[in-house]
Design a protein around this motif. Structure first.
Motif, PDB file in Angstrom:
ATOM      1  N   GLU A   1       3.876   2.162  -8.962  1.00 18.36           N
ATOM      2  CA  GLU A   1       5.401   2.546  -9.878  1.00 18.36           C
ATOM      3  C   GLU A   1       4.334   1.904 -11.105  1.00 18.36           C
ATOM      4  OE1 GLU A   1       4.096   0.328  -6.438  1.00 18.36           O
ATOM      5  OE2 GLU A   1       6.402   0.520  -6.421  1.00 18.36           O
ATOM      6  N   THR A   2       3.164   2.074 -11.421  1.00 23.42           N
ATOM      7  CA  THR A   2       2.816   2.033 -12.066  1.00 23.42           C
ATOM      8  C   THR A   2       1.885   2.458 -12.839  1.00 23.42           C
ATOM      9  OG1 THR A   2       1.796  -0.045 -11.736  1.00 23.42           O
ATOM     10  CG2 THR A   2       4.098  -0.622 -12.563  1.00 23.42           C
ATOM     11  N   GLY A   3       1.549   3.732 -12.057  1.00 19.50           N
ATOM     12  CA  GLY A   3      -0.054   3.702 -12.519  1.00 19.50           C
ATOM     13  C   GLY A   3      -1.273   2.477 -13.036  1.00 19.50           C
ATOM     14  N   TRP A   4      -1.934   3.302 -13.168  1.00 23.74           N
ATOM     15  CA  TRP A   4      -3.681   1.662 -13.114  1.00 23.74           C
ATOM     16  C   TRP A   4      -3.868   1.780 -14.176  1.00 23.74           C
ATOM     17  CZ3 TRP A   4      -7.628   1.952  -9.822  1.00 23.74           C
ATOM     18  CH2 TRP A   4      -6.981   3.761  -8.563  1.00 23.74           C
ATOM     19  N   GLY A   5      -4.099   0.384 -13.480  1.00 21.57           N
ATOM     20  CA  GLY A   5      -4.299  -0.521 -14.642  1.00 21.57           C
ATOM     21  C   GLY A   5      -5.863  -0.575 -15.843  1.00 21.57           C
ATOM     22  N   ALA A   6      -5.975  -1.331 -16.900  1.00 19.90           N
ATOM     23  CA  ALA A   6      -6.949  -1.021 -17.698  1.00 19.90           C
ATOM     24  C   ALA A   6      -8.188  -1.517 -17.126  1.00 19.90           C
ATOM     25  CB  ALA A   6      -6.671  -1.987 -18.417  1.00 19.90           C
ATOM     26  N   TRP A   7      -9.476  -0.658 -17.465  1.00 14.79           N
ATOM     27  CA  TRP A   7     -10.459  -1.054 -16.960  1.00 14.79           C
ATOM     28  C   TRP A   7     -11.069  -2.737 -17.459  1.00 14.79           C
ATOM     29  CZ3 TRP A   7     -13.100   0.719 -13.751  1.00 14.79           C
ATOM     30  CH2 TRP A   7     -12.779   2.439 -13.178  1.00 14.79           C
TER      31      TRP A   7
ATOM     32  N   LEU B   1      -2.139   8.130  -7.220  1.00 12.26           N
ATOM     33  CA  LEU B   1      -1.342   6.980  -6.483  1.00 12.26           C
ATOM     34  C   LEU B   1      -0.657   7.598  -5.403  1.00 12.26           C
ATOM     35  CD1 LEU B   1      -1.895   4.615  -9.258  1.00 12.26           C
ATOM     36  CD2 LEU B   1      -2.914   4.156  -6.838  1.00 12.26           C
ATOM     37  N   GLY B   2       0.170   8.338  -5.922  1.00 11.86           N
ATOM     38  CA  GLY B   2       1.243   8.878  -5.277  1.00 11.86           C
ATOM     39  C   GLY B   2       2.779   7.801  -4.509  1.00 11.86           C
TER      40      GLY B   2
ATOM     41  N   MET C   1       1.222  -1.262   0.032  1.00 13.99           N
ATOM     42  CA  MET C   1       0.181   0.023  -0.039  1.00 13.99           C
ATOM     43  C   MET C   1       1.024   1.341  -0.145  1.00 13.99           C
ATOM     44  SD  MET C   1      -2.996  -1.262   2.275  1.00 13.99           S
ATOM     45  CE  MET C   1      -1.554  -2.486   3.204  1.00 13.99           C
ATOM     46  N   PRO C   2       0.499   2.274  -0.623  1.00 17.18           N
ATOM     47  CA  PRO C   2      -0.821   2.862  -1.125  1.00 17.18           C
ATOM     48  C   PRO C   2      -1.437   1.447  -2.414  1.00 17.18           C
ATOM     49  CG  PRO C   2       0.617   4.164  -2.150  1.00 17.18           C
ATOM     50  CD  PRO C   2       1.679   3.621  -1.371  1.00 17.18           C
TER      51      PRO C   2
END
Length: 787
Positions: A589-595, A632-633, A568-569
Motif C-alpha cells: 500500500e505504501t511502497g518501501w520506507g526510508a533506509w 512488493l505486489g 503479508m506480503p
C-alpha cells in the motif's frame, strides 16, 4: 500449575443431589507403613513394544482424567487466600506453626486433607467420564524435614488413603512429585517461591532419589498406580538450560525406581525447551519410560485466549510434536492443560483437547478438580470442575483461631458443591487405542540447490534447513527447524552468501507459517555462522509484527524493537556500506520506507548476509515463502470483502466516532477505555480477517493499548473470541512503518463482530488535536475449513 486469577462472572450451577452427602471420615487412619489393599480397578499392562496401556481384554486404554490439585501441596490462589500475604504453601505452614506450634499445625492440615477430597469428589470425577487422576504431592508429605534421608513415621498415611479412595471409584492414579526437595523452580507450585536449589544441592537430589525409591517400593504391583511423574514443571529460574541436569537426575531416579519396581511407567518431565532432547529412553537404558508435558495455549505467554490460538496449537503444534514423539515410541502424558476461558467455548474446547490427545494415543489430566471460589459457584471462566456452591471464605490463617480454622477445614467435606454442568450433561466417553496408528515418517525436506554463490546452512544445535527454489531462483521457500534467534545462542536456517563491500539483500515475504509463537523469518547481516555471532536481523512474526533485532558482539545479548505492523506480503531489506548498516521495511500500500541506520559497530569483512528462519519449536518446521527483489505486489487477501466503513457501528466510552465521509474510525484520547464494534451477518464457517490502516500517533503519550478483536456468537448467545491482538502505543509510536493492522482466525458461526478497543490512551499536554485514525476498515471472509 501456574497462575492465577478467575473471572467473577457466575454460571448457573448444577448440584446433583447424590453429591450433597457422602463425607469420608479418616480420623482413624493409622500412621506408619500399612499393608497393601486390594484394588477396585481393572489391571493395566504397559506394552513397551506399542507404547500402550492394555487392559485384561487386550484393549488399548487411553487415560483421561483430572488433577487433584491443592490436596497434598497447598496453592494459596486455589484456597481463595490473598496471594500477596501467602505466596505459597511455605507461607501458610510457617504462619500456622508460628501461631499454634508444629503439632497443632499438622493437626489442622490433617483436618484439611481429610475433607478437601473425599469419596463424593472422586465419585463425581468418575461420573464425568474420567478414569485416572494425577495426584500432586509435596516431598514433605513423605520425607522428614529434620532427617535428610529419613521417612516420616506416617510417610504413606495420606498417599495410601488417597489411592484407596480412588480405587473404590475405579480410578487409576499417577503419582506426581509436585514439590521436590530443594525446589525445582522459583515458581509457587514447587511449594516455596524463589527456592530453586534442587539443581545444585546434592543432598536434595539424594533425598529425591530416596523418596522415589520408597514410593516405588510401596506401590510396586498396585494395579491402580499406573505412573510415576518424577517432578512437576522443572523450570529452574526460567532462564537456565537444564537439559543435561534433568537427564542426569532422571537417570538416577529411574535406576532407584527400577531396583524395586520394574514395571510401573516413569514419566520424564518436559522442560521449557521441550522433551525431544531425551531422545529414545531405551538408548539411555531406561525401561517403560515416557514423556510428560503441560500445554496451556492462550496462557502464560502462549498466545491470546482465542480460537485462533487453539487452532494453531491443535492443528500445527500438536501434530508436529506428535510426529516427532511417535518416532521414539513412548507413552505421553499431558499432565496439565485447561482451556479455562468462556471466550473460547471452554466446554467444547476442553472436550476437543481430550479428543485430540486421545487420537494421538496420549493420556491427559486437566487442572484441576476442585478450588475455593469465595463468591460461590463456578465462574464462566474457571480453573476447576467443582467448587463451593454458596459463598465461602477460608478464615485468614494469620488472625483466625485454631478452632475456627479446624471448623472451616471440616466444612469443606460437607458443604454443597457446584458441579461443572457441561461434563454432567455430556460425560466423556471411554477412549480406546487400537494401536493401529502407522509409524510417522519424517516428511522429506526440500533439497533444491541454493542459487549460485549462496549456501543453505543449519546454524546451531537442533537446527535443520531445507530450500525449495522456483523459476529462475527469484522465488523460494525456506524450511527451518530451530528453537530461536535470541539470547546468546541461536538455532535457525540461514540462506546466505559472503557480504561484498556495498551489499544489500531485499526480500518480499509472501507467507510465513511456524508452529512456535515466536517463530521468525527475515533478512540478516551476521558476523559468522557461529551460534553466538553478532548480527542485525529484520524479521516478521507469524502475527504480522516486524522487529529489528541486534546482537552487538559475539556472545552478547540480543535486543529488539517493534518497527512495523501489517500483513503479508511485506518487504524486508538489510544492507552494509562500509561500517554503516541499514534496514528498511515496505508494504504494497505504501511502497518501501526510508533506509534506517543501525546503531553499533560494523561487521568484519568475512560477514555473511541473507535470509534467516527459525521455527521456535522443537518439532515442526517453519516455512517462509519469499522472493528476492523490490517488487512488493498486492497485499489484498483473497475472499469476500465487506467494507466496514459504512453501516451501523456501536460504541461505548468516550472519544470514538465514525467519519462517514472518509470511511475512517477516529479516537480522540481522553485516557479512559472506549471502543467501537460492528456486526456482520450471513457468513458461513470459514476464515475471517480484519484489516485497517492506523495513523495519527504524533500527539499521543507512550502509554495505553489498542486492541483489534474478532468475535462470533456462540450457543446461548455466548461471545467466542476468534482472534485478538493488542498493540502497545509505545510500540506503535516507535515503529518506523505503521500501516495495515490485521488479524485473522476461524469463523464458526453466522455472525462476526469486529471491534476496535482502546484503553489508557492519552494525548500529550498542549496537543488538543491528538487522535488515532483507523482507516478503511474491512472484513475479508474466505470459505475455508473451520472447526
Amino acid at each position: 500449575m501456574r497462575i492465577m486469577s478467575t473471572t467473577s462472572s457466575i454460571l448457573t450451577t448444577l448440584v446433583p443431589a447424590t453429591l450433597v452427602a457422602g463425607v469420608v471420615m479418616v480420623s482413624s487412619l493409622a500412621g506408619g507403613v500399612c499393608a497393601q489393599v486390594g484394588s477396585g480397578v481393572m489391571p493395566l499392562r504397559y506394552d513397551d513394544a506399542t507404547a500402550r496401556f492394555v487392559d485384561e481384554r487386550g484393549r488399548g486404554m487411553i487415560l483421561r482424567g483430572v488433577n487433584l490439585g491443592n490436596w497434598f501441596l497447598l496453592e494459596p490462589w486455589m484456597l481463595g487466600l490473598d496471594s500477596s500475604a501467602y505466596r505459597d504453601q511455605h507461607d501458610i505452614l510457617m504462619t500456622l506453626e508460628s501461631r499454634f506450634g508444629a503439632v497443632a499445625a499438622e493437626s489442622l492440615l490433617d483436618t484439611y486433607r481429610a475433607n478437601w477430597i473425599t469419596e463424593r469428589e472422586l465419585a463425581q470425577a468418575k461420573a464425568f467420564g474420567f478414569n485416572v487422576v494425577r495426584l500432586p504431592f509435596h516431598y514433605s508429605l513423605v520425607l522428614d524435614y529434620e532427617r535428610p534421608y529419613g521417612m516420616r513415621e506416617d510417610a504413606f498415611r495420606w498417599l495410601d488413603h488417597a489411592i484407596k479412595l480412588c480405587e473404590d471409584q475405579g480410578l487409576y492414579v499417577i503419582l506426581d512429585l509436585h514439590g521436590a526437595p530443594g525446589g525445582q523452580s522459583h515458581d509457587m507450585p514447587s511449594g516455596r517461591v524463589g527456592e530453586n536449589a534442587l539443581w545444585t544441592d546434592e543432598v536434595a537430589q539424594r533425598q529425591m532419589v530416596a523418596l522415589w525409591r520408597a514410593v516405588a517400593e510401596r506401590y510396586a504391583g498396585r494395579a491402580s498406580v499406573v505412573g510415576y511423574d518424577l517432578v512437576n514443571e522443572p523450570w529452574g529460574d526460567f532462564q537456565q538450560d537444564l537439559r543435561e541436569d534433568i537427564v542426569r537426575l532422571v537417570n538416577r531416579l529411574h535406576d532407584a525406581v527400577r531396583e524395586v519396581d520394574p514395571e510401573t511407567v516413569i514419566y520424564a518431565p518436559g522442560l521449557l525447551n521441550g522433551v525431544l532432547f531425551y531422545g529414545d529412553p531405551r538408548e539411555r537404558g531406561w525401561t517403560n519410560t515416557g514423556y510428560t508435558i503441560h500445554t496451556y495455549p492462550g496462557l502464560f505467554g502462549n498466545g491470546e485466549p482465542t480460537l485462533a490460538t487453539h487452532q494453531q496449537f491443535l492443528e500445527k503444534e500438536m501434530p508436529a510434536l506428535a510426529a516427532a514423539v511417535a518416532r521414539v515410541r513412548v507413552p505421553v502424558l499431558v499432565g496439565e492443560f485447561n482451556p479455562v476461558f468462556a471466550e473460547v467455548d471452554r466446554p467444547a474446547m476442553l472436550r476437543r483437547h481430550f479428543d485430540v490427545f486421545a487420537e494421538l494415543g496420549w493420556h491427559a489430566t486437566v487442572w484441576s478438580l476442585r478450588k475455593i471460589n469465595p463468591e460461590g459457584g463456578l465462574g464462566a471462566s474457571d480453573w476447576c470442575l467443582l467448587t463451593n456452591a454458596e459463598p465461602f471464605r477460608l478464615p485468614d490463617p494469620a488472625t483466625a483461631t485454631a478452632v475456627e480454622l479446624d471448623e472451616a477445614f471440616e466444612q469443606l467435606g460437607r458443604q454443597r458443591l457446584a458441579v461443572d454442568p457441561y461434563l454432567v450433561a455430556e460425560p466423556l466417553v471411554a477412549a480406546y487405542d487400537d494401536g493401529n496408528r502407522e509409524a510417522v515418517a519424517e516428511a522429506a525436506w526440500p533439497s533444491d540447490a541454493a542459487p549460485a554463490g549462496w549456501s543453505m546452512t543449519a546454524v546451531g544445535n537442533g537446527a535443520k534447513a531445507g530450500l525449495g527454489v522456483d523459476g529462475e531462483g527469484k522465488s523460494f521457500t525456506v524450511h527451518a527447524l530451530g528453537q530461536d534467534i535470541w539470547g546468546g545462542s541461536d538455532a535457525f536456517a540461514y540462506l546466505s552468501r559472503p557480504v561484498a563491500g556495498l551489499d544489500e539483500v531485499s526480500v518480499v515475504v509472501e507467507g510465513f507459517d511456524s508452529p512456535g509463537r515466536y517463530g521468525k523469518a527475515g533478512v540478516m547481516l551476521r558476523g559468522s555462522e557461529g551460534v553466538d555471532a553478532a548480527h542485525v536481523l529484520v524479521h516478521i512474526f507469524r502475527d504480522g509484527r516486524v522487529l529489528l533485532a541486534q546482537r552487538d558482539r559475539d556472545g552478547g545479548p540480543t535486543r529488539e524493537q517493534v518497527v512495523g505492523f501489517g500483513g503479508m506480503p511485506v518487504g524486508l531489506a538489510v544492507r552494509r556500506d562500509g561500517e554503516r548498516v541499514s534496514w528498511r521495511v515496505g508494504y504494497p500500500e505504501t511502497g518501501w520506507g526510508a533506509w534506517q541506520v543501525v546503531d553499533g559497530e560494523g561487521f568484519a569483512a568475512d560477514a555473511r548476509i541473507g535470509v534467516a528462519v527459525s521455527s521456535n519449536a522443537e518439532a515442526g518446521r517453519a516455512a517462509l515463502r519469499a522472493r528476492f527483489g523490490d517488487e512488493l505486489g498486492s497485499g489484498a487477501p483473497a475472499g469476500e470483502r465487506v467494507d466496514l466503513g459504512s453501516g451501523s457501528w456501536g460504541s461505548w466510552g468516550e472519544g470514538f466516532e465514525f467519519l462517514s465521509d472518509s470511511d475512517s474510525l477516529v479516537y480522540r484520547p481522553d485516557g479512559g477505555g472506549a471502543g467501537m464494534f460492528r456486526d456482520v451477518s450471513g457468513l458461513g464457517e470459514g476464515v475471517v480477517t480484519l484489516r485497517m490502516g492506523l495513523r495519527g500517533l504524533e500527539g499521543l503519550t507512550g502509554e495505553g493499548t489498542v486492541e483489534l478483536r474478532l468475535e462470533s456468537v456462540g450457543e446461548e448467545g455466548r461471545l467466542l473470541r476468534i482472534s485478538s491482538r493488542n498493540y502497545a502505543v509505545s510500540d506503535l509510536k516507535a515503529a518506523a512503518v505503521v500501516n495495515q493492522t490485521w488479524l485473522t482466525g476461524p469463523q464458526r458461526r453466522d455472525t462476526v463482530r469486529a471491534l476496535v478497543v482502546v484503553d489508557g490512551v492519552t494525548g500529550v499536554a498542549g496537543a488538543p488535536g491528538a487522535r488515532l485514525i483507523f482507516e478503511n476498515p474491512e472484513l475479508v471472509w474466505s470459505p475455508a475449513r473451520g472447526w
